[in-house]
Motif scaffolding. Structure first.
Motif, mmCIF file in Angstrom:
data_model
loop_
_atom_site.group_PDB
_atom_site.id
_atom_site.type_symbol
_atom_site.label_atom_id
_atom_site.label_comp_id
_atom_site.label_asym_id
_atom_site.label_seq_id
_atom_site.Cartn_x
_atom_site.Cartn_y
_atom_site.Cartn_z
ATOM 1 N N ALA A 96 -43.541 -2.260 22.210
ATOM 2 C CA ALA A 96 -43.967 -3.609 22.144
ATOM 3 C C ALA A 96 -42.747 -4.589 21.775
ATOM 4 N N LEU A 97 -41.862 -4.544 20.879
ATOM 5 C CA LEU A 97 -40.828 -5.048 20.377
ATOM 6 C C LEU A 97 -39.710 -4.937 21.538
ATOM 7 N N ALA A 98 -39.547 -3.958 22.057
ATOM 8 C CA ALA A 98 -38.513 -3.863 23.205
ATOM 9 C C ALA A 98 -38.979 -4.723 24.382
ATOM 10 N N ILE A 99 -40.102 -4.675 24.680
ATOM 11 C CA ILE A 99 -40.446 -5.452 25.851
ATOM 12 C C ILE A 99 -40.557 -7.065 25.336
ATOM 13 N N ALA A 100 -40.607 -7.523 24.311
ATOM 14 C CA ALA A 100 -40.910 -8.752 23.925
ATOM 15 C C ALA A 100 -39.460 -9.139 23.617
ATOM 16 N N LEU A 101 -38.447 -8.472 23.580
ATOM 17 C CA LEU A 101 -37.054 -8.757 23.338
ATOM 18 C C LEU A 101 -36.223 -8.544 24.322
ATOM 19 N N VAL A 102 -36.147 -7.363 24.943
ATOM 20 C CA VAL A 102 -35.291 -7.127 25.928
ATOM 21 C C VAL A 102 -35.586 -7.705 27.082
ATOM 22 N N LEU A 105 -34.354 -11.310 27.931
ATOM 23 C CA LEU A 105 -32.695 -11.026 27.807
ATOM 24 C C LEU A 105 -32.483 -10.640 28.920
ATOM 25 N N VAL A 106 -32.862 -9.582 29.500
ATOM 26 C CA VAL A 106 -32.327 -8.879 30.555
ATOM 27 C C VAL A 106 -32.491 -10.052 31.892
ATOM 28 N N ALA A 107 -33.666 -10.646 31.940
ATOM 29 C CA ALA A 107 -33.962 -11.604 33.122
ATOM 30 C C ALA A 107 -33.043 -12.746 32.955
ATOM 31 N N LEU A 108 -33.013 -13.029 31.847
ATOM 32 C CA LEU A 108 -32.057 -14.318 31.597
ATOM 33 C C LEU A 108 -30.589 -13.910 32.099
ATOM 34 N N ALA A 109 -30.241 -12.750 31.406
ATOM 35 C CA ALA A 109 -28.505 -12.576 31.731
ATOM 36 C C ALA A 109 -28.552 -12.176 33.250
ATOM 37 N N SER A 110 -29.543 -11.539 34.163
ATOM 38 C CA SER A 110 -29.411 -11.282 35.526
ATOM 39 C C SER A 110 -29.437 -12.759 36.208
ATOM 40 N N TYR A 111 -30.182 -13.576 35.732
ATOM 41 C CA TYR A 111 -30.230 -14.872 36.351
ATOM 42 C C TYR A 111 -28.983 -15.753 36.303
ATOM 43 N N LEU A 112 -28.175 -15.685 35.165
ATOM 44 C CA LEU A 112 -27.060 -16.340 34.766
ATOM 45 C C LEU A 112 -25.912 -15.743 35.766
ATOM 46 N N LYS A 113 -25.983 -14.366 36.130
ATOM 47 C CA LYS A 113 -25.065 -13.654 36.748
ATOM 48 C C LYS A 113 -25.211 -14.067 38.243
ATOM 49 N N VAL A 114 -26.428 -13.803 39.116
ATOM 50 C CA VAL A 114 -26.679 -14.103 40.374
ATOM 51 C C VAL A 114 -27.270 -15.300 40.825
ATOM 52 N N GLY A 115 -27.908 -16.113 39.683
ATOM 53 C CA GLY A 115 -28.551 -17.328 40.053
ATOM 54 C C GLY A 115 -27.513 -18.568 39.942
#
Length: 369
Positions: A96-102, A105-115
């Motif tokens: 649950a903690l991994a889902i709440a944190l990771v 963060l992964v979604a934000l990093a992906s958007y900043l890279k390709v968005g």
């Protein structure tokens, strides 16, 4: 505002996943098989009563005993569940903690890279719709791309015939030259270059145009466009007999409905008429070709004007109308060409073949119907 909406959506997804992991997943384990076993015994007892193997009183006692054992098994399974929960709780908590944190963060990093977070908004009102899309706008976009990618041979290859249909003959010639230089020799495109150069010279096959046509015929002797303009060049040189042979050969090899068939028939009809003297015919094609560009254009305009005047008096000449429409396009006077199309339809309303022939030429030249 948009960022807040995205954040709320992400939080809702994380909350749903975390809650599903935090719920207890209870399982009967080995007790499931016990329950199934006792329920099978109850079914067998009912079957024995129906078959008359056991009396109703005995069957009732048997069912009561089986039911007591089933309840005991269920009670035993319920008491054993809490003991299994502590073993799984640390793993579920970590997930649950991994889902709440990771996940965020992964979604934000992906958007900043390709968005494109710094890209300004594009209101719906400012977006180009299908109704606003025009050929001129598309050409403008292609031209912008070609300026940034001058070695895009495929781009020049695509835009060249569009230039030709739009009456931008010099631009078409430039595009064909670039496509041939970047993509290599091609008989059809080399012939199209000759066509663009001829039309840019108001229908006169110039030396450069003839060189392109001759090269296309070397690469492909059957190339129809090159054969057409080769015959036109021979006709303009004054060799009418040879030109007629070339037109007849091209007509024999041309499939029905080919866009250049009307022009071939027009030249054949012209070559079959009695030869006029120079005093009657005015300047010959060779003389017109030798004139400076401005004088040559004026001479051709005079010929076209004479044809238009002739058709205004006798409008039942289908070949004459087709020649007039094509001549206006060569001169870059598309509005006059479209007016001539309308006049031809009106004058030849009783000619059964005229509508189809006119439609073919209109489609070939890219005129409005």
């Amino acid at each position: 505002m948009l960022w807040a909406v995205f954040a709320m959506m992400t939080f809702a997804i994380v909350l749903a996943l975390a809650r599903s992991l935090s719920e207890r997943r209870e399982s009967f384990g080995d007790h499931d098989s016990d329950v199934a076993f006792y329920r099978g015994l109850l079914a067998e007892a009912d079957d024995d009563v129906r078959c008359g193997l056991v009396g109703p009183e005995d069957a009732m006692a048997t069912r009561a005993e089986i039911g007591r054992r089933l309840l005991a098994s269920l009670d035993s399974a319920s008491e054993s569940r809490p003991h299994a929960w502590p073993r799984w709780q640390p793993r579920r908590t970590a997930a649950a903690l991994a889902i709440a944190l990771v996940l965020p963060l992964v979604a934000l990093a992906s958007y900043l890279k390709v968005g494109a977070p710094n890209q300004p908004d594009m209101p719906i009102a400012s977006r180009r719709t299908g109704e606003d899309f025009t050929l001129a706008a598309a050409i403008s976009e292609v031209e912008t791309r070609l300026k940034g990618h001058p070695n895009d041979g495929r781009g020049f290859q695509v835009v060249a015939p569009i230039y030709l249909r739009m009456g931008r003959f010099q631009d078409a010639a430039h595009a064909y030259r670039a496509a041939l230089r970047l993509l290599g020799e091609n008989a059809e495109e080399r012939a199209s270059l000759g066509q663009a150069l001829t039309m840019a010279a108001d229908g006169v096959v110039t030396a450069e145009a003839r060189g392109a046509i001759d090269q296309a015929l070397v690469d492909d002797p059957k190339q129809p466009l090159a054969r057409f303009f080769h015959a036109l060049a021979v006709e303009q040189d004054g060799d009418t007999d040879r030109a007629r042979q070339l037109w007849e050969a091209l007509e024999a090899d041309t499939p029905a409905g080919a866009p250049w068939m009307d022009a071939v028939r027009q030249h054949l009809d012209k070559s079959s008429r009695p030869t006029q003297s120079k005093a009657e015919a005015g300047r010959s094609r060779a003389e017109v070709a030798a004139l400076p560009p401005e004088q040559r254009r004026d001479a051709i305009r005079g010929m076209v004007g004479g044809l238009a005047e002739k058709l205004s008096k006798d409008g039942h000449d289908l070949q004459g109308w087709l020649q007039l429409i094509r001549s206006y396009v060569v001169l870059g006077e598309r509005q006059k060409a479209e007016a001539a199309v309308a006049s031809a339809r009106a004058q030849l309303a009783e000619d059964a073949q005229a509508p189809e022939r006119i439609d073919e030429l209109v489609s070939q030249l890219g005129l409005k119907r």
